[in-house]
Design an enzyme around this catalytic site. Structure first.
Site, PDB file in Angstrom:
ATOM      1  CB  CYS A 251      -0.192   4.787   0.223  1.00 39.77           C
ATOM      2  SG  CYS A 251       0.603   6.420  -0.442  1.00 39.77           S
TER       3      CYS A 251
ATOM      4  CE  LYS B 178       6.983   7.334  -5.456  1.00 38.09           C
ATOM      5  NZ  LYS B 178       6.541   6.028  -4.477  1.00 38.09           N
ATOM      6  CG  ASN B 179       6.804   3.890  -8.242  1.00 41.82           C
ATOM      7  OD1 ASN B 179       7.117   4.150  -6.885  1.00 41.82           O
ATOM      8  ND2 ASN B 179       5.664   4.333  -8.657  1.00 41.82           N
TER       9      ASN B 179
ATOM     10  CG  ASP C 224       0.783   4.617  -9.082  1.00 44.77           C
ATOM     11  OD1 ASP C 224       0.231   4.192  -8.216  1.00 44.77           O
ATOM     12  OD2 ASP C 224       2.146   4.179  -8.999  1.00 44.77           O
TER      13      ASP C 224
ATOM     14  NE  ARG D 119       5.319   7.594   0.987  1.00 40.91           N
ATOM     15  CZ  ARG D 119       4.392   6.829   0.315  1.00 40.91           C
ATOM     16  NH1 ARG D 119       3.122   7.125  -0.014  1.00 40.91           N
ATOM     17  NH2 ARG D 119       5.029   5.844  -0.402  1.00 40.91           N
TER      18      ARG D 119
ATOM     19  NE  ARG E 150       0.050  -0.907  -1.606  1.00 40.10           N
ATOM     20  CZ  ARG E 150       0.849   0.154  -1.863  1.00 40.10           C
ATOM     21  NH1 ARG E 150       1.438   0.336  -2.809  1.00 40.10           N
ATOM     22  NH2 ARG E 150       1.124   0.942  -0.722  1.00 40.10           N
TER      23      ARG E 150
END
Length: 421
Positions: free
Chosen positions: A119, A22-23, A309, A401, A124
């Protein structure tokens, strides 16, 4: 609202296919904005964040066409892109939406992007993205909740030194620099495999980038980027999550398509905890050796260090490991929100600033728990797999997600898990 129900105590056994990262896919999708020529992407994960990003690209005028029947390949056409405003209603759902900023500014000379959501794991800020773009000649204002960026003509090459490692900042600037005048040097660049995958895609489109995989990227801007096809790398966080699932349940699972090389810090920690790790031609096999797992000390760091993560997932594992573990979070300041929920299940955890001391207990007990973010939610699923009795995980939209069909994948390996209304 959907919930995940788990009855714990079953050792997982079987095979789990690891999907695309995903990232990596999110920034690579935005690269379609850089070119009038088509970009075909394969091995996309079928998760909510990817749907949100393709919806945002369509809002900006990018043609989005499914290729094949499985939904994992898409053909993007940036020739029709004309809109340069990324609206709040879409961006608020996903922080990675800010990655359209660099491509829009580089190609069209202007961009208006809502300040991002996502999130609730820390502030961030995107200040490093904006400061770097300003060094490249952009004029930036923050007003009415939007980043308003403009440049006269083209962005200019510059020497960018990030004060801290920033994955999103590196991705935004390497894309912007691909169409800038002259050379851009990005120092203290993020080295994550997802960044490397983006750089490989950009090179495939015709970008000139040196230093791939290092902390210094040199980008020589070109007039235009062309057509390309790219396969997204396997998801190292999904890999790590299911590896922990195998270990925490005392199971034996083959993670098909997984790569050991992209996940060395996670597999090293699992090995220290007592899991057996074997690389095979098909992927990576994870099994618990004899007896209880052993506590391990971890500190989250930029790649190639231990990934933030995976911190919540390892805390779930440490909760039932023998002895004590110290887990220190150095990336995000608000990423211990899962602690109170694990304590509801019987975990013995004390937080001191940026560190959590986890003293393993013989077993956890099922309980109703609340997910607060993507990785926290999956840590509660993992805890539920190892707990006695029934666990109900609420707010599972966080899970959707980033994890594709998580209950089906786990159930196929014997877990007693389903989704309930």
């Amino acid at each position: 609202m959907d919930r995940i129900r788990i009855v714990g105590g079953t050792a997982l056994a079987g095979e789990i296919a690891i999907g695309g990262a995903k990232n990596a896919a999110l920034p690579i999708l935005t690269a379609a904005l850089l070119s009038e020529q088509p970009l075909t992407l394969n091995n996309l994960p079928l998760v909510a964040d990817i749907k949100a990003m393709t919806a945002l690209l369509a809002e900006l005028g990018v043609g989005v066409e499914a290729v094949g029947d499985d939904g994992r390949s898409v053909r993007l056409s940036g020739a029709s892109a004309a809109e340069t405003t990324a609206p709040y209603d879409i961006v608020r759902k996903m922080r990675a939406s800010v990655l359209v900023l660099g491509p829009l500014l580089a190609r069209f000379g202007k961009a208006r992007v809502s300040l991002p959501g996502g999130c609730a794991i820390g502030t961030r800020p995107v200040d490093m993205h904006l400061a770097a773009l300003q060094e490249m000649g952009a004029r930036i204002e923050l007003k009415e909740g939007y980043i308003d960026a403009r440049v006269d003509g083209r962005l200019k090459g510059a020497h960018i030194l990030f004060p801290n490692v920033t994955v999103g900042g590196t991705e935004n600037i390497v894309m912007a620099a691909s169409l800038a005048d002259g050379e851009t040097v990005i120092a203290n660049a993020a080295r994550e495999p997802e960044v490397t995958d983006l750089v490989k895609c950009l090179i495939g489109m015709g970008a000139k980038i040196d230093g791939i995989g290092t902390d210094t990227l040199r980008v020589t801007g070109v007039e235009a980027l062309g057509e390309a096809e790219h396969d997204i790398i396997p998801d190292r966080i999904e890999t790590g999550t299911y590896a922990v699932a195998a270990a925490i349940t005392g199971g034996d699972v083959l993670l098909a398509n997984a790569r050991l090389a992209n996940n060395e810090a996670v597999f090293r920690a699992l090995g220290r905890a007592g899991a057996g790790i074997t690389e095979t031609p098909k992927g990576v096999r994870v099994e618990r050796r004899n007896g209880r797992l052993t506590g391990v000390d971890l500190m989250t760091e930029p790649y190639p260090g231990f990934p933030t993560d995976m911190q919540a997932q390892f805390m779930a594992l440490a909760s039932i490991a023998e002895g004590a573990s110290m887990i220190t979070e150095q990336i995000f300041e608000n990423r211990f929100m899962h602690v109170s929920e694990l304590i509801r299940m019987g975990a013995n955890i004390n937080v001191h600033g940026a560190s959590a001391i986890v003293r393993g207990v013989p077993r956890l007990s099922g309980a109703p728990v609340m997910a607060t973010d993507l990785r926290a939610s999956v840590s509660l699923v993992l805890a539920g797999l190892a707990a006695e009795g029934e666990t109900l995980v609420n707010r599972v939209y966080h899970l959707d997600r980033g994890y594709e069909r998580i209950e089906q994948k786990l159930a196929a390996c014997g877990a007693k898990i389903d989704r309930v209304g």
